[in-house]
Design an enzyme around this catalytic site. Structure first.
Site, PDB file in Angstrom:
ATOM      1  N   GLY A  84      36.000  15.873  41.637  1.00  0.00           N
ATOM      2  CA  GLY A  84      36.182  14.620  42.359  1.00  0.00           C
ATOM      3  C   GLY A  84      35.120  13.592  42.060  1.00  0.00           C
ATOM      4  N   LEU A  85      34.439  13.715  40.921  1.00  0.00           N
ATOM      5  CA  LEU A  85      33.385  12.763  40.542  1.00  0.00           C
ATOM      6  C   LEU A  85      33.824  11.869  39.386  1.00  0.00           C
ATOM      7  CD1 LEU A  85      30.273  15.101  40.828  1.00  0.00           C
ATOM      8  CD2 LEU A  85      31.254  13.569  42.543  1.00  0.00           C
ATOM      9  N   ASP A  93      37.728   4.331  40.665  1.00  0.00           N
ATOM     10  CA  ASP A  93      36.940   5.198  39.797  1.00  0.00           C
ATOM     11  C   ASP A  93      36.476   4.471  38.549  1.00  0.00           C
ATOM     12  OD1 ASP A  93      37.646   7.019  41.695  1.00  0.00           O
ATOM     13  OD2 ASP A  93      38.955   8.202  40.398  1.00  0.00           O
TER      14      ASP A  93
END
Length: 380
Positions: free
Chosen positions: A121-122, A169
Site C-alpha cells: 500500500g505504499l 499515488d
C-alpha cells in the site's frame, strides 16, 4: 548496486539520466481521490529508480533488477500486454503517452530498480509509472509538468493495467515536498504543503497481509461510489454534504449508502486533519485518524483483522499523543502512525511482543522522512 551501475552492466554503456520517484504513504483520506475529494499523503524515503539512454533502433529494452527479468517491445504503434505484470506498468506509460499525443518513436534502453515494498500500500506501481514517465519526459524533452506526468501514470494504470486508481499515488510521487505532507484537491490537482509537526515521526508498519488491487474489491468500491453519486445527481461524492446525504439517501441501495457516508465523512476528516496539523493540534489529529480507521473498517469494509489488531496495539501505546490508521487501498498492507519521537521504540517493542502472537504474522517497521517528489539527474 546503484541503478546507473546496473544499467552499465546490463547494456554495456553508461546511462544518460538517472531518475528517482518516491513511494508515498497516505496520512488520511482513503478512496477519496477517485471521488474528486481530498487526500493528505507524503512522499517517503523508499523509491523506484530508472536509468535510461537512447539506442539506435526502434526497440525498447527494459531490465528490472528486482525480478532479474527483461522486457522488449517494438515502437510500431502497437502495445500488446506483457505476461509480466511489472512490464505492463512500463508499457502502459509508453501507450498512455502515445494516446495523449506524445508517441515515443526512438528506441531506448532502461534499467529499473526499487526498494518500495510491494503489496504494502505504499504505491510501488505509481512510483514506477512516474519514474518511467519522468525518464521519457527528460530523454525526449516532452513538454509535460509533474502534474501531467502523474496523470499519464494514472491513465496507464486505469486503461492499460486495468486498476481504476485515483490520482493521489502518482501525484504524491511526482509532487512531494521534503518535510511536508501535501493536501491534494483531486479535482483541481491543486496541492498545499502541510508541515508535519516537528514532534512526530512517521512510522509505517507492514502487516504482511498480502494485498492486490487489480481484479479485487477496489474496483467494486469505485463502482459503488459512482452509483451513489448518480443517485444524488452529482459528478462525484465530493459534491454531497452530510446533510444532503441524510436528506436524500432514501432509495439508495444500502451497501452503496454505507460506502457514500464513509467517503463524505472522510473528505471532511481530511480537511480537518490538515488544519489540525497546521495548528499543531495532535489530539484532534489523533481523533480524526481513529475515526478514519473505524470508517474504513465498518463502513467501507476494506481493513483486515490483522491490520485492525495492529492499529489497536499501537493505540495502546500512543493514545492521544499521536495518530494511527490503515493506509493504502486496503485488504492488508500497511498501517501509518504519527508517533512522538520518544515513543517510537515503545511502539516497536509493543508490536514485537504482541502482534505475531495475535495474528501469526510478523510486522515490519519503517521510520520514514517526508521526501521530495520525482527528480532527474543528468549523467552524460
Amino acid at each position: 548496486m546503484d541503478i546507473s551501475a546496473i544499467f552499465t552492466e546490463i547494456f554495456n554503456t553508461a546511462p544518460a539520466y538517472r531518475i528517482r520517484a518516491p513511494g508515498r504513504v497516505n496520512l488520511i483520506g482513503e478512496h477519496t481521490d477517485y471521488n474528486d475529494g481530498f487526500v493528505l499523503p507524503c512522499a517517503i524515503d523508499f523509491a523506484n529508480y530508472a536509468a535510461v539512454k537512447k539506442n539506435d533502433g526502434k526497440r525498447v529494452r527494459v531490465y528490472t533488477e528486482n525480478y532479474r527479468e527483461y522486457d522488449e517491445f517494438e515502437l510500431n504503434g502497437a502495445f500488446p500486454a506483457s505476461d509480466k505484470q511489472w512490464a505492463n506498468y512500463v508499457r502502459g506509460v509508453f501507450w498512455a503517452l502515445a494516446e495523449k499525443g506524445y508517441p515515443i518513436r526512438q528506441g531506448l534502453d532502461m534499467a529499473i530498480s526499487g526498494d518500495v515494498p510491494q503489496g504494502a500500500g505504499l504505491s510501488s506501481s505509481a512510483a514506477l509509472e512516474v519514474a518511467v514517465g519522468k525518464a521519457l519526459q527528460t530523454l525526449f524533452d516532452l513538454p509535460l509538468n509533474e502534474s501531467e506526468l502523474a496523470l499519464i501514470g494514472q491513465y496507464a494504470e486505469n486503461h492499460f493495467v486495468g486498476c481504476k486508481c485515483g490520482i493521489m499515488d502518482q501525484l504524491a510521487s511526482a509532487r512531494g515536498e521534503k518535510g511536508h505532507a501535501i493536501l491534494i484537491d483531486c479535482r483541481s490537482l491543486e496541492t498545499q504543503a502541510i508541515a508535519i509537526p516537528d514532534s512526530l515521526s512517521v512510522m509505517i508498519i507492514h502487516s504482511h497481509v498480502k494485498r492486490g488491487l487489480v481484479g479485487s474489491e477496489y474496483n467494486t468500491r469505485r463502482e459503488q461510489c459512482e452509483s451513489a453519486a448518480a443517485h444524488f445527481g452529482v459528478k462525484a461524492l465530493r459534491d454531497v454534504s452530510l446533510e444532503q446525504f441524510e436528506a436524500e439517501k432514501g432509495g439508495l441501495e444500502a451497501l452503496a449508502a454505507k460506502r457514500a457516508r464513509y467517503i463524505i465523512q472522510e473528505n471532511q476528516r481530511t480537511l480537518a486533519a490538515a488544519q489540525a496539523m497546521k495548528n499543531n493540534d495532535i489530539s484532534a489529529l489523533s481523533r480524526l485518524m481513529a475515526e478514519s480507521h473505524a470508517g474504513m473498517r465498518d463502513e467501507f469494509e476494506i481493513t483486515h483483522p490483522a491490520v485492525d489488531a495492529m492499529v489497536a496495539l499501537i493505540d495502546e501505546v500512543i493514545g492521544h499523543s499521536g495518530g494511527v490508521r490503515m493506509t493504502g487501498g486496503g485488504f492488508g498492507g500497511c498501517v501509518v502512525a504519527l508517533v512522538p519521537h520518544e515513543a517510537v521504540k515503545a511502539v516497536s517493542a509493543h508490536l514485537e511482543a504482541h502482534y505475531q502472537a495475535k495474528t501469526g504474522l510478523k510486522e515490519e517497521i519503517f521510520v520514514c522522512q517526508p521526501r521530495e517528489g520525482v527528480t532527474a539527474q543528468v549523467l552524460a
